[in-house]
Design an enzyme around this catalytic site. Structure first.
Site, PDB file in Angstrom:
ATOM      1  N   LYS A 233       0.019 -21.288 -11.404  1.00 57.56           N
ATOM      2  CA  LYS A 233      -0.053 -20.181 -10.441  1.00 57.56           C
ATOM      3  C   LYS A 233       1.104 -19.210 -10.598  1.00 57.56           C
ATOM      4  O   LYS A 233       0.920 -18.017 -10.685  1.00 57.56           O
ATOM      5  CB  LYS A 233       0.101 -20.716  -9.013  1.00 57.56           C
ATOM      6  CG  LYS A 233      -1.098 -21.179  -8.332  1.00 57.56           C
ATOM      7  CD  LYS A 233      -0.872 -21.395  -6.831  1.00 57.56           C
ATOM      8  CE  LYS A 233       0.403 -22.007  -6.349  1.00 57.56           C
ATOM      9  NZ  LYS A 233       0.675 -23.387  -6.567  1.00 57.56           N
TER      10      LYS A 233
ATOM     11  N   ARG B  10      -1.949 -21.437   2.220  1.00 56.65           N
ATOM     12  CA  ARG B  10      -2.108 -22.825   1.812  1.00 56.65           C
ATOM     13  C   ARG B  10      -2.870 -23.620   2.852  1.00 56.65           C
ATOM     14  O   ARG B  10      -3.162 -24.792   2.630  1.00 56.65           O
ATOM     15  CB  ARG B  10      -0.722 -23.462   1.649  1.00 56.65           C
ATOM     16  CG  ARG B  10      -0.278 -23.604   0.203  1.00 56.65           C
ATOM     17  CD  ARG B  10       1.154 -24.083   0.225  1.00 56.65           C
ATOM     18  NE  ARG B  10       1.503 -24.852  -0.918  1.00 56.65           N
ATOM     19  CZ  ARG B  10       2.195 -24.377  -1.952  1.00 56.65           C
ATOM     20  NH1 ARG B  10       2.523 -23.113  -1.995  1.00 56.65           N
ATOM     21  NH2 ARG B  10       2.529 -25.158  -2.939  1.00 56.65           N
TER      22      ARG B  10
ATOM     23  N   ARG C 248       2.828 -33.553  -2.814  1.00 55.80           N
ATOM     24  CA  ARG C 248       2.398 -32.154  -2.940  1.00 55.80           C
ATOM     25  C   ARG C 248       0.947 -32.053  -3.393  1.00 55.80           C
ATOM     26  O   ARG C 248       0.192 -31.221  -2.913  1.00 55.80           O
ATOM     27  CB  ARG C 248       3.322 -31.403  -3.897  1.00 55.80           C
ATOM     28  CG  ARG C 248       4.623 -30.964  -3.218  1.00 55.80           C
ATOM     29  CD  ARG C 248       5.751 -30.775  -4.197  1.00 55.80           C
ATOM     30  NE  ARG C 248       5.534 -29.685  -5.120  1.00 55.80           N
ATOM     31  CZ  ARG C 248       6.150 -29.590  -6.304  1.00 55.80           C
ATOM     32  NH1 ARG C 248       7.007 -30.508  -6.689  1.00 55.80           N
ATOM     33  NH2 ARG C 248       5.923 -28.559  -7.076  1.00 55.80           N
TER      34      ARG C 248
ATOM     35  N   ARG D 175       9.135 -29.111 -16.081  1.00 56.69           N
ATOM     36  CA  ARG D 175       9.281 -27.700 -15.730  1.00 56.69           C
ATOM     37  C   ARG D 175      10.748 -27.316 -15.557  1.00 56.69           C
ATOM     38  O   ARG D 175      11.520 -28.034 -14.948  1.00 56.69           O
ATOM     39  CB  ARG D 175       8.520 -27.434 -14.426  1.00 56.69           C
ATOM     40  CG  ARG D 175       8.672 -26.041 -13.888  1.00 56.69           C
ATOM     41  CD  ARG D 175       7.515 -25.652 -13.007  1.00 56.69           C
ATOM     42  NE  ARG D 175       7.461 -26.352 -11.730  1.00 56.69           N
ATOM     43  CZ  ARG D 175       6.500 -26.136 -10.826  1.00 56.69           C
ATOM     44  NH1 ARG D 175       5.539 -25.280 -11.070  1.00 56.69           N
ATOM     45  NH2 ARG D 175       6.517 -26.785  -9.687  1.00 56.69           N
TER      46      ARG D 175
ATOM     47  N   ARG E 288      13.750 -27.601 -10.449  1.00 53.89           N
ATOM     48  CA  ARG E 288      13.562 -27.604  -8.996  1.00 53.89           C
ATOM     49  C   ARG E 288      13.754 -29.006  -8.450  1.00 53.89           C
ATOM     50  O   ARG E 288      13.248 -29.965  -9.007  1.00 53.89           O
ATOM     51  CB  ARG E 288      12.147 -27.111  -8.665  1.00 53.89           C
ATOM     52  CG  ARG E 288      12.074 -25.608  -8.525  1.00 53.89           C
ATOM     53  CD  ARG E 288      10.658 -25.124  -8.455  1.00 53.89           C
ATOM     54  NE  ARG E 288       9.866 -25.834  -7.459  1.00 53.89           N
ATOM     55  CZ  ARG E 288       8.595 -25.524  -7.183  1.00 53.89           C
ATOM     56  NH1 ARG E 288       7.998 -24.538  -7.831  1.00 53.89           N
ATOM     57  NH2 ARG E 288       7.935 -26.199  -6.283  1.00 53.89           N
TER      58      ARG E 288
END
Ligand code: ADP
Ligand code: ZN
Length: 223
Positions: A13, A88, A173, A127, A162
């Site tokens: 995204k 969301r 999540r 990531r 992160r």
């Protein structure tokens, strides 16, 4: 045009939204980025948001809707935006419609990025993001590593990981995403603005370019 990027954490995204924003010349609004900014500045809002984010839970709707409402009132948002990570929940989606309706606007295109679970988890655990807010480039240290380890190719700033990109938080999540996504998908499908986007090979080097191409085509037709 008002675009909403739907997709699980790690579906791409953010990467897609960034490129799309540049191509379409629209502001990229990421609620996750806005919260991380507040956390970094150690504001009251940041402290509150962090209690949820660190557990992989959603920040309460009232708080989230407020910051988006404020952001959408900026001059640069008058011709449209790319929303990444908002809405969301169904409550957020309905609130967004109200905010836009007041300005005579509506949600135009909702791309839903579809990526298999194993790819998602692999991506999140590998990531790294550029620490320079103006740049914000996202890397995959396995599939799309920077030329020099830990350094952004584009601007030379340090890459950071992160704190919520860990195995415990990602499970929660993904669960939270699945629990809410169905309602959101039904909501936008009924409005006729939902488009499912599935890259042929999500691990390919150009997977995100393919996705951006597809979305730009849809945007052209919807103009
Ligand atoms: P990801 O999609 O990889 O989870 P984001 O940057 O979009 O990353 O979101 C990170 C975290 O910020 C979420 O797990 C959640 O805690 C919080 N957050 C972001 N957007 C919202 C939102 N619209 N509503 C509630 N919480 C949000
Ligand atoms: Zn950078």
């Amino acid at each position: 045009m008002y675009i909403i990027m739907l997709g699980a954490p790690g579906s791409g995204k953010g990467t897609t939204a960034k490129v799309l924003a540049k191509e379409a010349n629209l502001p990229h609004i990421s609620t996750g980025d806005m919260f991380r900014e507040q956390i970094k500045k150690d504001t009251k809002l940041g402290k509150l948001a962090n209690t949820y984010i660190s557990k992989g839970q959603l920040v309460p709707d009232e708080v989230t809707i407020d910051i988006v409402k404020d952001r959408l009132s900026w001059e640069d948002s008058k011709n449209g935006v790319i929303l990444d990570g908002f809405p969301r929940t169904l409550e957020q989606a309905k609130a967004l419609d109200e905010i836009l309706m007041e300005q005579g606007k509506k949600v135009n295109v909702v791309p839903e990025l579809i990526v298999p679970d194993d790819v998602i988890i692999d991506r999140i655990l590998n990531r790294a993001t550029c620490s320079n807010k103006e740049c914000g480039a996202i890397y995959n240290t396995k599939f799309r590593p920077p030329k020099v380890e830990g350094i952004c190719d584009i601007c030379g700033s340090a890459l950071v990981i992160r704190t919520d990109d860990n195995e415990q938080t990602i499970k929660s999540r993904l669960e939270v995403y699945r629990k809410n996504a169905k309602d959101l998908i039904d909501y936008y499908q009924e409005k006729g603005v939902l488009f499912k986007i599935e890259p042929e090979d999500p691990t390919a080097d150009n997977a995100s370019e393919q996705v951006v191409e597809k979305i730009l085509e849809i945007m052209k037709k919807r103009k």
